[in-house]
Design an enzyme around this catalytic site. Structure first.
Site, mmCIF file in Angstrom:
data_model
loop_
_atom_site.group_PDB
_atom_site.id
_atom_site.type_symbol
_atom_site.label_atom_id
_atom_site.label_comp_id
_atom_site.label_asym_id
_atom_site.label_seq_id
_atom_site.Cartn_x
_atom_site.Cartn_y
_atom_site.Cartn_z
ATOM 1 N N LYS A 144 -38.792 4.569 2.519
ATOM 2 C CA LYS A 144 -37.707 4.345 3.029
ATOM 3 C C LYS A 144 -36.502 5.491 2.961
ATOM 4 O O LYS A 144 -35.849 5.691 3.247
ATOM 5 C CB LYS A 144 -36.954 3.011 1.620
ATOM 6 C CG LYS A 144 -37.352 1.554 1.558
ATOM 7 C CD LYS A 144 -36.786 0.617 1.503
ATOM 8 C CE LYS A 144 -37.477 -0.495 1.008
ATOM 9 N NZ LYS A 144 -38.767 -0.977 0.223
ATOM 10 N N HIS A 202 -33.619 1.493 4.219
ATOM 11 C CA HIS A 202 -34.019 -0.614 3.939
ATOM 12 C C HIS A 202 -34.368 -1.203 5.684
ATOM 13 O O HIS A 202 -33.426 -1.900 5.746
ATOM 14 C CB HIS A 202 -33.772 -0.631 2.701
ATOM 15 C CG HIS A 202 -34.166 -1.811 2.248
ATOM 16 N ND1 HIS A 202 -35.352 -2.500 3.135
ATOM 17 C CD2 HIS A 202 -33.698 -2.444 0.529
ATOM 18 C CE1 HIS A 202 -35.425 -3.061 1.674
ATOM 19 N NE2 HIS A 202 -34.407 -3.650 0.816
ATOM 20 N N CYS A 209 -35.911 -9.282 0.426
ATOM 21 C CA CYS A 209 -36.762 -8.232 1.093
ATOM 22 C C CYS A 209 -37.888 -7.854 0.408
ATOM 23 O O CYS A 209 -38.586 -7.160 0.978
ATOM 24 C CB CYS A 209 -35.900 -6.649 0.609
ATOM 25 S SG CYS A 209 -34.459 -6.652 0.664
ATOM 26 N N PHE A 232 -34.284 -9.342 -3.406
ATOM 27 C CA PHE A 232 -33.120 -10.710 -4.608
ATOM 28 C C PHE A 232 -33.418 -11.654 -4.605
ATOM 29 O O PHE A 232 -34.718 -12.680 -3.678
ATOM 30 C CB PHE A 232 -31.703 -9.970 -3.325
ATOM 31 C CG PHE A 232 -30.621 -9.299 -3.297
ATOM 32 C CD1 PHE A 232 -30.529 -7.790 -4.229
ATOM 33 C CD2 PHE A 232 -29.015 -9.428 -2.661
ATOM 34 C CE1 PHE A 232 -30.012 -6.724 -4.054
ATOM 35 C CE2 PHE A 232 -29.320 -8.259 -2.591
ATOM 36 C CZ PHE A 232 -29.320 -7.033 -2.909
#
Length: 414
Positions: free
Chosen positions: A334, A339, A163, A400
């Site tokens: 967001k 997202h 992301c 992540f």
């Protein structure tokens, strides 16, 4: 080092399929949250998403482009076409080897993969895969297709940092231009992750909101009762250009990109460092590169996705960097868009740029009760946008794997 400016913008998003519509809805504090409609999500804990509405690929893509591409590439071409149109190039006057594409994608052709495997298992191909399966699936195909559409023969590739990907792409383009390796880039990111496998996987992790009875308020960063992110989809495109090149052709300039940085948490596969150490360092390095002080930053578009752990970790990082000697205001858009995964940073960079252009800081909507763990000296803009001079705007994006990224835009001054 050469100066880098923004000369074109484009987007397709859950809040609008062009810059004007998107920005109007951001200023209005509109939520794109809805009950997921693309497929039956009744088996999943989460059933809420921020889906694109009224997507007409034919506006910018021909039939062959649609047939041969996954939705994430269609979104990329759609937004990039807007940005190219906005930048108003005469491509006959630009060396094609000076014009590159660095386009970020997080997951790639998820829907293509799922469809082909399902067809194979069911024996519909006896058993034969579609010859376009691999080209549609590959995450670098978005950058490749953009270059083919416009004949752009410069540096061309796709970075992946989950992301944080949109910021990674923007940073790479920024650095290549500063080093004199290119004059212009189409950059940004796209994602089309609202598929059964992708959606189901995130739902299984309990990463997404289960506020299924009230989709409009499901994405609620900083609210005490937030319970996870809401998945979105779309793309954001920026034209980055070497300043002297832009000046010579009389280009419209939205803002100057002055700093960008990345760090790693080296902590956990999916959770951020609770003290925000890597995130803080990313912001510090970007501010330093921009030749600024923390007190110079007017607005920070936070990564904050509406997860209980992530939002507070980022605000801890903000406090480390900015302390209490600042006029900084922060928000998480967001709360409106959901997202967008690999595309999130790209559309949030656009929001940062537009905040400079119009001196408006968008709100974090859906906040009913601020989490009491939020540091008291952080100015979170909630529920209503704030009109305030914005000369410097920063945007964070984390992924992540512990990827942290920050970009900084500044009001353009000749």
């Amino acid at each position: 080092m050469k100066r880098v400016v923004v000369t074109g913008l484009g987007t397709i998003s859950p809040l609008g399929n062009d810059i004007e519509g998107f920005w109007s809805n951001i200023k209005a504090g509109k939520s794109a949250g809805q009950k997921l409609s693309r497929f039956d999500a009744s088996k999943f804990r989460s059933q809420v998403a921020c889906e694109i509405q009224d997507f007409d690929a034919s506006k910018y893509l021909d039939k062959a482009e649609v047939k041969r591409t996954d939705l994430f590439t269609q979104y990329a071409l759609y937004s990039a076409s807007q940005a190219m149109e906005d930048a108003n190039f005469d491509l006959s006057k630009i060396d094609p080897f000076d014009f590159g594409v660095i386009w970020g994608v997080g997951q790639g052709g998820m829907q293509t993969f799922e469809n082909e495997v399902e067809n194979y298992v069911n024996g519909d191909y006896n058993p034969r895969f579609n010859p376009f399966f691999i080209p549609k699936l590959l995450i670098n195909m978005a950058s490749g297709m953009i270059s083919m559409k416009y004949g752009l023969q410069g540096i061309n590739y796709t970075p992946v940092s989950a992301c944080a990907t949109g910021n990674t792409a923007i940073m790479d383009a920024f650095n290549y231009i500063r080093l004199g390796k290119a004059k212009v880039f189409v950059t940004g990111g796209s994602e089309a992750g609202i598929t059964p496998a992708s959606f189901g996987g995130f739902s299984a992790m309990k990463a997404m909101s289960q506020r299924n009875d009230d989709p409009k308020t499901a994405s609620r960063p900083f609210d005490k009762n937030r319970d996870g992110f809401v998945m979105g989809e779309g793309a954001g495109a920026l034209i980055l250009e070497e300043y002297e090149h832009a000046k010579a052709r009389g280009a419209k300039i939205y803002a100057e990109l002055v700093g960008a940085a990345m760090t790693a948490d080296a902590y956990h596969m999916t959770s951020p460092h609770p003290e925000g150490l890597g995130a803080a360092k990313s912001m510090e390095l970007a501010i330093e590169e921009a030749g600024l002080k923390p007190k110079d930053v007017d607005y920070l578009n936070l990564h904050a996705t509406s997860t209980p752990v992530g939002d507070i970790a980022e605000l801890n990082a903000v406090q480390k960097v900015f302390g209490n000697d600042h006029q900084l205001h922060v928000s998480s858009t967001k709360s409106m868009t959901g997202h967008l995964l690999g595309a999130a940073a790209a559309i949030e960079a656009i929001i940062a740029i537009k905040s400079i252009n119009e001196n408006i800081i968008p709100a974090t909507i859906n906040v009913e009760e601020l989490d009491d763990e939020i540091p008291a000296d952080i100015n979170v803009v909630i529920n209503q946008p704030l009109e305030k001079p914005v000369k410097v705007a920063m945007s964070n994006a984390f992924g992540f794997g512990g990827h942290n990224s920050t970009v900084i835009f500044k009001e353009f001054v000749e």
